[in-house]
Design a protein around this motif. Structure first.
Motif: not given
Length: 72
Positions: A14-15, A17-20, A22-24
């Motif tokens: 997640a880090e 990808l720059g996402t949370g 939850r998205f992963v």
């Protein structure tokens, strides 16, 4: 997947990808990304993450136009 790949945690993925997280986890649940299940923990190989990013990268218009220009 390469056997020498570093296995990333969901949080590390997640880090990167720059996402949370939850998205992963949703990508994993929907099987939109390959993963390794080691009992309960889930890991994503670095090469799989690189493939996912490459597959979802959109070319800019400039890149698209340069392909179709005629030679002068």
């Amino acid at each position: 997947m390469n056997t020498s790949d570093r296995l990333l945690t969901v949080e590390e993925t997640a880090e990167r990808l720059g996402t949370g997280v939850r998205f992963v986890r949703r990508l994993i649940a929907e099987r939109r990304i390959r993963y390794v299940k080691m009992g309960k923990p889930v890991r994503i190989p670095e090469s799989v993450l690189a493939e996912y990013i490459e597959a979802h990268t959109v070319a800019s218009r400039r890149d698209m136009r340069s392909r179709y220009r005629r030679a002068a």
